[in-house]
Design an enzyme around this catalytic site. Structure first.
Site: not given
Ligand code: TRP
Length: 326
Positions: A111, A192, A195
């Site tokens: 991140k 997959k 979202k």
């Protein structure tokens, strides 16, 4: 009964892949374990959030999990930021955690490399997680592979603290949830359902309107054959629909192939849409009722009061051992 603890990030969108892959497993576990479930809202603010949206998402997330079948009588449900002991314990743990350990965490490296303006909260995130876990003498932490390293760090911190100050924490184990049926994107069945998927037509959200769900399923990508046969490698689209149908109805794949042996893809898709809409409508009914009642607040108040009582004892014990007293 062993105690398990699960933290959920209030991210907004919950989809059918989450339900089948993870929420259903949590529902199974609630009968076997003393289960604590909380919204990790303090973890969410390690990256920028819109405050109104965050606040909405916190309550909505809990309402949706309960509507899916997480039973408030079998689980202790609470919001992390409503229990001040998590951050207090976290500070004392931070002072027993090395900068080097935190900077080596894979998620942090990943991140922080994507955004040069990251906060120190992103670095200390795993220590807050350790505090969530250690405050409750948790035995098992159900995690996916991405969080396993954080549970291992939690163990290291607990063992270090115990060695330095005497036995204080139960050393938890990561509990690798068995990979539930992986639900794929309806438009792109090689990936997959997610979202963050570019094309939201491939993602069935639990709060989608029923007609939208039907449209998404009817326009799911399939191959050019016609027979309903489970073959994830060569027929990923139809196999994904079979997985969805099987997870919702609890019918075996063999029985499904047999039941639909004389049907075409369109007819099968219609059946998949029917059972999916049935399930999701029921969840939505419960969800909207909960959101418009006091019940949710009562559940969260109860969870807050109970967990404050437990965490406070751990906090006081730590303070005393460290020497933070008059
Ligand atoms: N970090 C976890 C995630 O992103 C959420 C979380 C916070 C958590 N505290 C926890 C999970 C404690 C398990 C135990 O998914």
């Amino acid at each position: 009964m062993k105690r398990i603890l699960t933290g959920l990030q209030p991210t907004g969108i919950i989809h059918l892949g989450n339900y089948i892959g993870s929420i259903k497993q949590m529902i199974d576990m609630q009968d076997k374990y003393d289960s604590f479930i909380f919204v990790a809202d303090l973890h969410a603010i390690t990256i920028p959030q819109d405050s109104k949206e965050l606040s909405d998402n916190i309550k909505k997330l809990i309402a949706l999990y309960i509507a899916c079948g997480i039973d408030p009588n079998k689980n202790t449900i609470f919001i992390q930021s409503e229990n001040i002991y998590h951050t207090n314990i976290s500070w004392m743990l931070e002072c027993n955690t090395y900068y080097g350990e935190l900077s080596r965490m894979t998620q942090f490296k990943d991140k922080s490399s994507k955004n040069a303006n990251f906060t120190s909260g992103l670095l200390t995130y795993p220590v807050l997680m350790a505090s969530d876990i250690l405050a409750y003498d948790t035995d098992l932490v159900p995690v996916g592979i991405d969080q396993k390293q954080h549970v291992e760090l939690t163990r290291d911190i607990a063992i270090r603290f115990n060695n330095k100050y005497g036995d204080t924490f139960k050393v938890p184990e990561p509990y690798m949830t068995k990979v539930g049926t992986k639900i794929m994107d309806l438009q792109d069945p090689l990936h997959k359902m997610s979202k963050s998927s570019e094309n939201q037509k491939g993602v069935i959200r639990l709060l989608d309107e029923p007609e939208i769900i039907r449209k998404k399923i009817m326009s799911a990508t399939t191959d050019s054959e016609t027979r309903i046969i489970y073959d994830p490698e060569n027929k990923p689209g139809i196999s994904n629909l079979i997985n969805i149908y099987s997870s919702i109805t609890n019918m075996s794949i063999k029985d499904i192939e047999n039941k639909f042996k004389d049907n075409n893809y369109g007819e099968f898709k219609k059946e998949v849409a029917d059972v999916t809409i049935n399930l999701i409508s029921e969840i939505q009914d419960k969800y909207y009722k909960l959101l418009n009642s006091n019940e949710l607040d009562n559940i969260l108040d109860k969870g807050r009061d109970k967990t404050i009582e437990i965490a406070k004892v751990k906090y006081e014990e730590m303070k005393k051992k460290i020497g933070l007293y008059r």
